[in-house]
Design a protein around this motif. Structure first.
Motif, PDB file in Angstrom:
ATOM      1  N   LYS A   1      -0.296  11.519  15.617  1.00 55.95           N
ATOM      2  CA  LYS A   1       0.067  12.210  14.379  1.00 55.95           C
ATOM      3  C   LYS A   1       1.047  11.379  13.550  1.00 55.95           C
ATOM      4  N   ALA A   2       1.938  10.664  14.230  1.00 55.69           N
ATOM      5  CA  ALA A   2       2.858   9.795  13.500  1.00 55.69           C
ATOM      6  C   ALA A   2       2.104   8.660  12.816  1.00 55.69           C
ATOM      7  N   SER A   3       1.090   8.131  13.500  1.00 52.01           N
ATOM      8  CA  SER A   3       0.258   7.094  12.885  1.00 52.01           C
ATOM      9  C   SER A   3      -0.526   7.659  11.714  1.00 52.01           C
ATOM     10  N   ASP A   4      -1.019   8.873  11.869  1.00 49.24           N
ATOM     11  CA  ASP A   4      -1.750   9.526  10.775  1.00 49.24           C
ATOM     12  C   ASP A   4      -0.843   9.744   9.565  1.00 49.24           C
ATOM     13  N   TYR A   5       0.437  10.031   9.823  1.00 51.48           N
ATOM     14  CA  TYR A   5       1.413  10.183   8.730  1.00 51.48           C
ATOM     15  C   TYR A   5       1.484   8.889   7.917  1.00 51.48           C
ATOM     16  N   LEU A   6       1.541   7.751   8.613  1.00 52.34           N
ATOM     17  CA  LEU A   6       1.601   6.472   7.912  1.00 52.34           C
ATOM     18  C   LEU A   6       0.304   6.187   7.164  1.00 52.34           C
ATOM     19  N   LYS A   7      -0.825   6.526   7.763  1.00 51.41           N
ATOM     20  CA  LYS A   7      -2.108   6.313   7.100  1.00 51.41           C
ATOM     21  C   LYS A   7      -2.211   7.127   5.816  1.00 51.41           C
ATOM     22  N   ALA A   8      -1.698   8.351   5.859  1.00 51.46           N
ATOM     23  CA  ALA A   8      -1.802   9.235   4.694  1.00 51.46           C
ATOM     24  C   ALA A   8      -1.032   8.693   3.501  1.00 51.46           C
ATOM     25  N   LYS A   9       0.007   7.901   3.775  1.00 50.82           N
ATOM     26  CA  LYS A   9       0.822   7.361   2.681  1.00 50.82           C
ATOM     27  C   LYS A   9       0.187   6.132   2.043  1.00 50.82           C
ATOM     28  N   SER A  10      -0.846   5.609   2.655  1.00 51.80           N
ATOM     29  CA  SER A  10      -1.400   4.339   2.183  1.00 51.80           C
ATOM     30  C   SER A  10      -2.807   4.472   1.615  1.00 51.80           C
TER      31      SER A  10
ATOM     32  N   THR B   1       0.817  -1.210   0.000  1.00 53.68           N
ATOM     33  CA  THR B   1       0.000   0.000   0.000  1.00 53.68           C
ATOM     34  C   THR B   1       0.848   1.257   0.000  1.00 53.68           C
ATOM     35  N   CYS B   2       2.161   1.118   0.180  1.00 54.20           N
ATOM     36  CA  CYS B   2       3.022   2.300   0.159  1.00 54.20           C
ATOM     37  C   CYS B   2       4.459   1.891  -0.135  1.00 54.20           C
ATOM     38  N   LEU B   3       5.250   2.840  -0.539  1.00 54.60           N
ATOM     39  CA  LEU B   3       6.684   2.669  -0.745  1.00 54.60           C
ATOM     40  C   LEU B   3       7.404   3.108   0.526  1.00 54.60           C
ATOM     41  N   ILE B   4       8.458   2.400   0.884  1.00 59.97           N
ATOM     42  CA  ILE B   4       9.292   2.763   2.024  1.00 59.97           C
ATOM     43  C   ILE B   4      10.673   3.142   1.508  1.00 59.97           C
ATOM     44  N   GLU B   5      11.149   4.305   1.889  1.00 61.21           N
ATOM     45  CA  GLU B   5      12.517   4.716   1.554  1.00 61.21           C
ATOM     46  C   GLU B   5      13.303   4.887   2.849  1.00 61.21           C
ATOM     47  N   VAL B   6      14.423   4.189   2.939  1.00 63.86           N
ATOM     48  CA  VAL B   6      15.288   4.264   4.110  1.00 63.86           C
ATOM     49  C   VAL B   6      16.581   4.952   3.702  1.00 63.86           C
ATOM     50  N   GLU B   7      16.914   6.028   4.394  1.00 61.07           N
ATOM     51  CA  GLU B   7      18.136   6.771   4.113  1.00 61.07           C
ATOM     52  C   GLU B   7      19.036   6.737   5.344  1.00 61.07           C
ATOM     53  N   VAL B   8      20.258   6.307   5.149  1.00 66.01           N
ATOM     54  CA  VAL B   8      21.214   6.177   6.243  1.00 66.01           C
ATOM     55  C   VAL B   8      22.404   7.092   5.980  1.00 66.01           C
ATOM     56  N   SER B   9      22.808   7.818   6.988  1.00 67.96           N
ATOM     57  CA  SER B   9      23.990   8.684   6.908  1.00 67.96           C
ATOM     58  C   SER B   9      24.863   8.445   8.124  1.00 67.96           C
ATOM     59  N   GLY B  10      26.060   9.039   8.097  1.00 70.29           N
ATOM     60  CA  GLY B  10      26.956   8.959   9.244  1.00 70.29           C
ATOM     61  C   GLY B  10      27.641   7.623   9.424  1.00 70.29           C
ATOM     62  N   ALA B  11      27.547   6.724   8.440  1.00 69.98           N
ATOM     63  CA  ALA B  11      28.219   5.431   8.532  1.00 69.98           C
ATOM     64  C   ALA B  11      29.700   5.580   8.203  1.00 69.98           C
ATOM     65  N   SER B  12      30.459   4.560   8.539  1.00 69.32           N
ATOM     66  CA  SER B  12      31.906   4.630   8.304  1.00 69.32           C
ATOM     67  C   SER B  12      32.246   4.638   6.827  1.00 69.32           C
TER      68      SER B  12
ATOM     69  N   ARG C   1      20.909   4.451   0.505  1.00 72.21           N
ATOM     70  CA  ARG C   1      19.451   4.374   0.500  1.00 72.21           C
ATOM     71  C   ARG C   1      18.994   2.990   0.064  1.00 72.21           C
ATOM     72  N   ALA C   2      17.827   2.616   0.549  1.00 72.73           N
ATOM     73  CA  ALA C   2      17.186   1.375   0.125  1.00 72.73           C
ATOM     74  C   ALA C   2      15.683   1.616   0.068  1.00 72.73           C
ATOM     75  N   TRP C   3      15.000   0.756  -0.699  1.00 71.41           N
ATOM     76  CA  TRP C   3      13.565   0.926  -0.884  1.00 71.41           C
ATOM     77  C   TRP C   3      12.856  -0.397  -0.665  1.00 71.41           C
ATOM     78  N   GLY C   4      11.679  -0.319  -0.092  1.00 72.05           N
ATOM     79  CA  GLY C   4      10.863  -1.501   0.118  1.00 72.05           C
ATOM     80  C   GLY C   4       9.397  -1.112   0.123  1.00 72.05           C
ATOM     81  N   CYS C   5       8.567  -1.957   0.715  1.00 75.99           N
ATOM     82  CA  CYS C   5       7.141  -1.673   0.811  1.00 75.99           C
ATOM     83  C   CYS C   5       6.610  -2.330   2.068  1.00 75.99           C
ATOM     84  N   ASP C   6       5.397  -1.982   2.433  1.00 76.08           N
ATOM     85  CA  ASP C   6       4.824  -2.596   3.621  1.00 76.08           C
ATOM     86  C   ASP C   6       4.390  -4.029   3.311  1.00 76.08           C
ATOM     87  N   LEU C   7       4.132  -4.786   4.362  1.00 76.23           N
ATOM     88  CA  LEU C   7       3.776  -6.197   4.227  1.00 76.23           C
ATOM     89  C   LEU C   7       2.322  -6.358   4.650  1.00 76.23           C
ATOM     90  N   SER C   8       1.475  -6.664   3.681  1.00 77.48           N
ATOM     91  CA  SER C   8       0.034  -6.685   3.935  1.00 77.48           C
ATOM     92  C   SER C   8      -0.514  -8.107   3.900  1.00 77.48           C
TER      93      SER C   8
END
Length: 413
Positions: free
Chosen positions: A361-370, A280-291, A394-401
């Motif tokens: 509000k954080a839950s509402d943020y997730l609802k709005a994306k789906s 129902t949505c795309l997930i983007e994970v961005e990581v910084s500050g790694a070695s 960066r990596a990309w995934g999706c939710d598990l429904s």
């Protein structure tokens, strides 16, 4: 600001390429199931393939052909049967596919590359495929992107294509691509097929190096369900029809071309993740500050692939503890007292300390994306900082429904 612009045309946007897709009777549904990509002139080929030891015949066939560095003119792709784990007869079927296409295109069989997708353990319906080849060749067109992109689909909900254009030596250079994939998607290649065309003139070795690096930052950074496959193939052709000087090293023009190639691959990769089975949505994970970059990519992959993270997002539960746990088991060393986690604009942990936030509000943020796939902004953003290192990824995934289980429980029935 990028050095390129998006243009129409997809796989046929690059000069000198045509494509077609038809219904040959390989799928019981009667949908389009046979695609052909054709270069009007000789092209060089590069490829990245599944790392599975159980491979489809087309994968071994293409590896052999690309390693010989002979010219390529066409890619034939069938959907419906994977022709994987089909033994010696499956290998012969692959050879016969190439022979059939070569005959009607009047080119050597070695100039044809192959790809297949569908049910593992099923041979290609060769009678239907061979009967469809004449119509497929006759349908080749500079406007064939749409039919070709649909003909390679299996459980995909939508076709996936992109084309970009830049300028090199005052001449337009284009890269286009199509892809398929929806389930059995995980880093280190996934159940996906992707085809890329380019009209730049480039050395074979550098083209392969560029594609391998682009794959690492795109297709190897997506995940839907943690399963890889037998047929994963990323094949890229370059025919030099832009008439630009030959690129043989990563100087300014080479860097520009590789950046555009990576952008094409990332667009297609994200389209696959967005179209994950039941998602129902795309997930983007961005990581910084790694070695280093590889460490950042590894942490991002692990979070995007976490079943607990994916389930929480489907349940609209802003459970950032699952994100922290996934980062901690990624096999990358960092100090947890440096960890910083954000979900969208919600800062949930900083300097290793949990912070108060508005859970509703954080839950509402997730609802709005789906609220339905393919919205203007259907992406859940997760960002982590691991410390003071220079590595980002960066990596990309999706939710598990629930629908993911339903789709795959009934896949062959």
């Amino acid at each position: 600001m990028t050095d390129w612009k998006e243009i129409p045309g997809g796989i046929t946007a690059a000069k000198g390429f045509q494509a077609a897709g038809i219904a040959a009777g390989l799928k019981p549904s009667g949908a389009k199931d046979l695609a052909l990509i054709w270069s009007e002139t000789e092209a060089i080929a590069a490829g990245v393939f599944t790392t599975s030891v159980v491979r489809a015949a087309c994968v071994d066939y293409c590896r052999q052909k690309i390693q010989t560095k002979t010219s390529t003119r066409a890619i034939l792709c069938n959907a419906g049967q994977a022709n994987a784990a089909t033994g010696a007869q499956g290998w012969q079927d692959a050879l016969d596919c190439a022979e059939s296409v070569a005959t009607y295109l009047n080119i050597p069989p070695g100039s044809v590359l192959l790809a297949s997708t569908g049910v593992i353990g099923k041979r290609i319906r060769m009678e239907q495929l061979q009967q469809g080849i004449p119509s497929l060749v006759a349908a080749l067109s500079p406007d064939g992107n749409e039919t070709a992109s649909r003909a390679i689909m299996t459980t995909d909900l939508v076709p996936k294509s992109i084309a970009l254009e830049t300028t090199i030596d005052d001449r337009p250079v284009r890269i286009g691509g199509i892809a398929k994939g929806s389930g059995m998607i995980h880093p280190n290649m996934a159940t996906m097929l992707a085809f890329v065309t380019c009209d730049a003139m480039i050395s074979t070795q550098l083209w392969q190096e560029m594609l391998s690096r682009a794959a690492q930052k795109s297709f190897n950074q997506i995940t839907v369900d943690g399963d890889t496959s037998t047929n994963d193939s990323l094949i890229a052709l370059a025919n030099g029809q832009s008439r630009t000087p030959t690129i043989t090293e990563l100087h300014k023009d080479g860097q520009k071309l590789e950046a555009m190639l990576t952008a094409v691959c990332q667009h297609l990769a994200k389209a696959i993740a967005r179209d994950g089975e039941g998602a129902t949505c795309l997930i983007e994970v961005e990581v910084s500050g790694a070695s280093d970059e590889n460490s950042a990519l590894q942490v991002a992959r692990t979070i995007a692939g976490s079943s607990l993270v994916k389930s929480a997002i489907f349940g609209r539960d802003p459970n950032w503890g699952r994100i922290a746990a996934a980062a901690g088991r990624a096999g990358v060393s960092f100090h947890q007292e440096d960890l910083r986690i954000k979900l969208g604009d919600f800062l949930m942990m900083d300097n290793g300390q949990p912070l108060p936030y508005d859970r509703q509000k954080a839950s509402d943020y997730l609802k709005a994306k789906s609220q339905g796939a393919y919205l203007q902004d259907d992406t859940v953003h997760i960002s982590l900082c691991l410390g003071n290192g220079s590595g980002t990824g960066r990596a990309w995934g999706c939710d598990l429904s629930y629908d993911y289980v339903k789709i795959n429980a009934e896949y062959t029935t």
